[in-house]
Design a protein around this motif. Structure first.
Motif: not given
Lengths: 435, 435, 435, 435
Positions: A21-22, A24-25, A28-32, A34, A104, A169, B33, B100, D21, D24-25, D105, D108-109
């Motif tokens: 899980s960590h 994915e976290r 998560s702030p990153l766009s496809p 990125d 992604a 972030a 992407e 990006t 986390s 997000e997963r 996304h 996510g930010d």
């Protein structure tokens, strides 16, 4: 790798979930977009990291133990194998940024699928098989944690190349005043280094063995940005006498005149961070310097870098073997760990050991005496990198909680600068191992 | 550039819409992407193309004529300037794949905004200003069309690097039998070349001037894949005697043994296309060969490449000056234009002129006698590329409808292979211009 | 539908490209999330529009004429069929917003695939088959243009529901002063209405037939926002005497007190547009009013709505049969077409005919005398909607260029307000057709 | 809520990370389009869940304790407030699917930003403030876990509406044979129910109080799909005598003839799951039945539903108060927990308590005697839902690990079926509380 941990299915599954899980976290702030780019060969795209650590579990656990195993996608075995030659041909590392598909979100599908199958496996294995398999799964946890750290170092570089200065972030820390540097005296003698058992280690931390250390002392904190600016003002990047020959050649070839992420603007040095670009904070530890720079700085300062044995012995003696509580923070690449005052007896203690910067040592990355890699493809894990790299110790602000420990041996080439690598000075004793 | 077209606001706006829309359509099967990656320095990311052609209108039209002009985003001026030094510093070409953000959808916002402002401008300008501005806007149309072609060539390369072999669109053509090659005899003499006026041309097609041509003949079709395989079987890539010195050095340095997108698998040559990867179709024109390869092939065949003047004169004489009706197709990179039989008088006519492959000529890309670039930044449009490049003529299957014409001068470096570049043989006359 | 156009393959393909590209351009500023949502049952998601118009070509052209036809995806036949019962079961309209997959980019794949196949077909058909097929393909063009207009009306509604007030594109117009309203006198008599042949029409514009009109007059411009505010201040939404019975019930049930996109904030009326939310501009035509509101306004003003025959006859007589040059603009939902002054003879001419708002008429949407729908599934095109709807004439700012004409019959239910629908007053003559 | 846990900053931060986390997963296999849609008013979009649980921490923790607090985005306070009237106006629940922006996304930010700020806060607070704040943060953990379960239930519904039958993750279980149902005898008497202290509970589990229970017995497992099919074959959905009056009205109004996700195809009952659509597995517990159906089934079986006190007392007595180890699995909505054999003394024990389906009880959701909600906005947490809902106990396959416990009171309206809700029969004793 080695471990003496005994795992029950519930704990193993729960740990699996937490580690997975960590990752994915972090993404998560990153766009496809990125997640797709590889900004230099050292860097891997975020979605590659997410897929590769998944591939590890599919390859080393599921493919050998899942009834009726079939890979999620045949081609992924090729695409997301990083260096295990034993598994077959590999997709070239510098080409990882060319793989626009899977996207992604499709990597998310891959992760979800492997997670379900891993959970099924972990909860249905008989005890005997689980015992044998747990070590590989646990290796997968630590492997994924290494990539969590790399994912952040890598995206920091990707975003640094964008003139729009996107922020990953969070916010920067307020400025802070540096503490005076003190020295921790260590007696040395015939000491033991290497992992002792009780908990996980990578195979390169073994076997535990004895080494003789002359009395030495270590700085109780890392070199700061402010001190580095003095080095620069004193012509540090322009004086060949301070540098190793290869180092000086590199300074010239790559036009180094400051740490990696520093740029000068209207006479002010700015630093790119995951939070944005800000004036260099003089109280924080300098980071993103290469081994060459670390070594030159130490020469300029009339000191030296510690050997990895010196570092490890001092840290253990200081009572900081276990890193759980002090490890670094998500995406906080300027974390500053408040310095405890010297003990009431006036003795200094080691500060900033795990959560700020990886610390360059004077030791080349070589196998410990008596080292034998495990059999099979997984034996390639660490052994194959044992040339032309220097050991770093400690941990950094991007190291996942629970991943750092005193015997941990990180390693990068002498010229690497995109990692959070800094400098702790040593003095006295005998400089060793310098490569 | 030059044009004698007179535009009214409605026609201009309608043409603007058509060109701009076509770009978006080309991008629509591509994921965020896909649109982000730069697979080699020659290639630009799809979203960069989409943004850069927008930047052209914002910079050369809006910034000078829009009341109260302000850029959509200050940073875009820097990010999406390709080579106009007159405008200010540029973002380095090989770094286009690092950007990006803005993401694919934000580039859509940028396009939408500029489109609205352009429309406002075009429908509210007084006639006099419109007359002056129309030439720049029309240049923007042709500039965008050039990038439409590049967008497809570039994404073809990006997708070629992915082992999953993703398809851009459509399906391959059925195999077809090659026609026998015939020869078109051309008398030559004192001929005129260059754009004559009446319709748009780039500045490099000017001024129209006279040139003397000895009698020569041109192949009535392009060299086929089947013929190229013969060249390969005869050791074409292993015989230094067939190659220019620089060409041979390149063959050795880059291990060339076949056209760019060909790979051998179990003894069969496969070709990567925008539709997928398939066995090489012997009846179709060979494509993705460099000037060096084209030249070596001609030597092997006992023939030569035509000069650009020979090519242009023959095509005009053949009655194919206007390309509107025969231009290539969207994403159809194996288009095959059925061959008309020889005329009833037994004379051959030129086939495959505009819609298959750009045709290498023996002419270096130099200014025509008397050439003067326009004043100002826009004068950089073509002139600055006039060194170390060879002229190609015709058009290719990815050229937008209406973009090709007999006087059009395309150009690429000698070793370029990612464009759809092929070979038409010449014979007789006098080989000229070879660089 | 009917047409007398004769198409050659090149023109047909070029027109196909232009129409298809325009759709993609309209979608390009919209994120995948934007393209997914259905904000009310009348609204369709952007990606549904993009897929449905593609389905039309696949179903009515490719499935019947492509050699070896197979659908791109079996399920798409079901998902993207809008109302052709003859084709099989349909996916329920109010559920279009539930279809999260295929995603926006996969719809792009679908479009790219069908485009390639259509191009192959159009360029390889023999002349006889092409002649027969061209009418269906041309219907596909006009069908797609209808959906281009709907796409914009729909996304306007989707974005209106978001408190963040996202902007689709562009900027609002500056405020402008309304011109005084003049009247155009029309003699009437025994006139002909309906499509005459020469160019495309939908089947509902046929057959051309005679109708008797008493002398009447039409306003030379649309009712403005400023005039509508007067109606509101005079209690327009609170006086049952002004309203049809069903209209008044709707006012009460839905709490209408202003046009659809108007909201009051601190005493100021604001209007949501594709460019953002701004104070209502008094000089622009009122838009987004229902038939009920249009009718009530006319009553309040002591006038009436024109019948569709009155509208068509006046427009044709005014010399505005062909709409090509005056059609509306992309995403410009407050376009204001400058008013020509009255002719030198003092006569008024009709303004704002095609590019501002669809104009409610007093005519129910019924088949013309002698109407027969075509055979087969495509015969469902218009006939099945001929109940409980009112005719609107003209065109609006979102109508694609070339799509409007004097005989065009648009239609919406009496209470519809999400379309760009406005009011032109009539006077004299005999009110007819009111339903 | 209440807790007796004492938190240190490290443990609190680590727990924060793990919970955040995990969310997000769960979202990572879902495309932006998947995350946007609200398929019915009960369902919230994935990205809304992700944002709303973030809003909780921003509102109840950061806004009150962060120095120099400013919201990440002003509008988010309005958009992502679910029901706390004390905080201000709320965005209407059925409109959550209309919020196309912020996109997945950008959410996510938002999460990344709040995470950084929460970490800063948790690691810098003095001990006294931390003590006071920890209870709110811990409530945030449990609140987020509730939404993790809802996120999965909701996306299951979203995907169920797509004819393409997309899969969320994983694979279905092999079929399994049901065990015979046994009965667990419980003595009853004057028992205590409600949370006892030691660990977290929601406020609705308090105060602990006494209740008198006649002797009763509970089924040692849940009702299976196979048993439900018998009920259906016996006309269960067609016999009014089996149903409560409101229940029967609902059966008729909504045409119920099977559990929520069952559809009949060629005589076979299929069930939609997060893994795809498969034939109903007769050995697994029936799920997605409403209270009305559960009650009718019990009547048909000659049994009854247990009261919530009966359920809790039996589970605690059975030694299953702590749910940590047995809680359900990620996305495994057909998990089957192997049944332990009866104890060697022949006594049955309760199976399938926490990890399969929430179990309908006969108890209406009312406050416990002496219940007082906390002061302030957070006091709205549970109290306001205490009408027209029935209590469910246990946990389900989608409940996050560590979230279930014996005193946990879940609640849904009588007709709800989109949750994983099943049936455990009771017998003897006295039916109570039926509403």
């Amino acid at each position: 790798m080695t471990t003496t941990t005994t795992w029950d299915p519930t704990t193993l599954t729960s740990r699996y979930d937490a580690v997975r899980s960590h990752t994915e976290r972090l993404a998560s702030p990153l766009s496809p977009e990125d997640q797709t780019v590889q900004s230099m060969p050292d860097v891997s795209p975020t979605k590659w990291h997410r897929a590769h650590v998944t591939w590890f579990f599919e390859t080393f656990v599921l493919s050998e133990h899942e009834p009726g195993f079939a890979p999620f996608q045949d081609q992924y075995w090729f695409l997301f194998n990083s260096y295990y030659e034993g598994i077959g041909p590999r997709y070239a590392r510098p080409d990882r940024g060319l793989v626009t598909r899977p996207g992604a979100h499709e990597v998310g599908d891959y992760r979800g699928n492997v997670d379900e199958r891993m959970r099924d496996l972990m909860t249905t294995l008989d005890e005997g098989t689980l015992d044998k398999l747990a070590a590989t799964i646990e290796l997968g946890f630590h492997h994924e944690q290494q990539h969590q750290e790399l994912l952040l170092m890598d995206i920091k570089h990707v975003l640094s190349r964008n003139p729009l200065q996107p922020v990953y972030a969070g916010r920067p820390r307020a400025s802070c005043e540096p503490d005076a540097m003190g020295w921790v005296d260590v007696e040395g003698g015939l000491v033991e280094v290497g992992h002792e058992g009780g908990g996980f280690s990578f195979d390169n931390e073994l076997p535990r063995h004895r080494q003789w250390l002359e009395p030495y002392r270590l700085a109780d904190r890392l070199v700061t940005n402010g001190e580095w600016l003095e080095f620069m003002r004193d012509g540090g990047y322009a004086r060949p006498d301070l540098w190793l020959s290869d180092g000086w050649a590199t300074v010239r070839a790559e036009d180094w005149d400051a740490p990696f992420y520093w740029t000068e603007h209207d006479g002010v040095w700015l630093e790119h961070t995951l939070h944005g670009t800000f004036p260099v904070n003089p109280g924080l530890p300098v980071s993103h310097v290469s081994f060459y720079e670390a070594e030159a700085y130490a020469t300029w300062a009339g000191k030296r870098l510690p050997s990895e044995a010196e570092w490890e012995h001092a840290v253990v003696q200081d009572g900081q073997a276990g890193a759980e509580a002090t490890a670094g923070n998500l995406a906080d690449d300027e974390s500053y760990h408040p310095s405890p005052a010297p003990d009431h007896d006036g003795k200094h203690r080691l500060r900033q050991v795990y959560g700020d910067c990886w610390e360059w040592t004077s030791s080349a990355y070589h196998p410990y005496p008596g080292f034998h890699p495990p059999e099979g493809a997984i034996g390639e894990y660490n052994g194959k990198f044992m040339s032309n790299q220097m050991v770093l110790r400690g941990g950094c602000a991007l190291t996942p909680a629970g991943h750092a420990r005193a015997t941990y041996r990180n390693f990068f080439p002498h010229r690497s600068r995109w990692a959070l690598s800094g400098v702790r000075l040593a003095d006295g004793g005998v400089a060793r191992d310098l490569t």
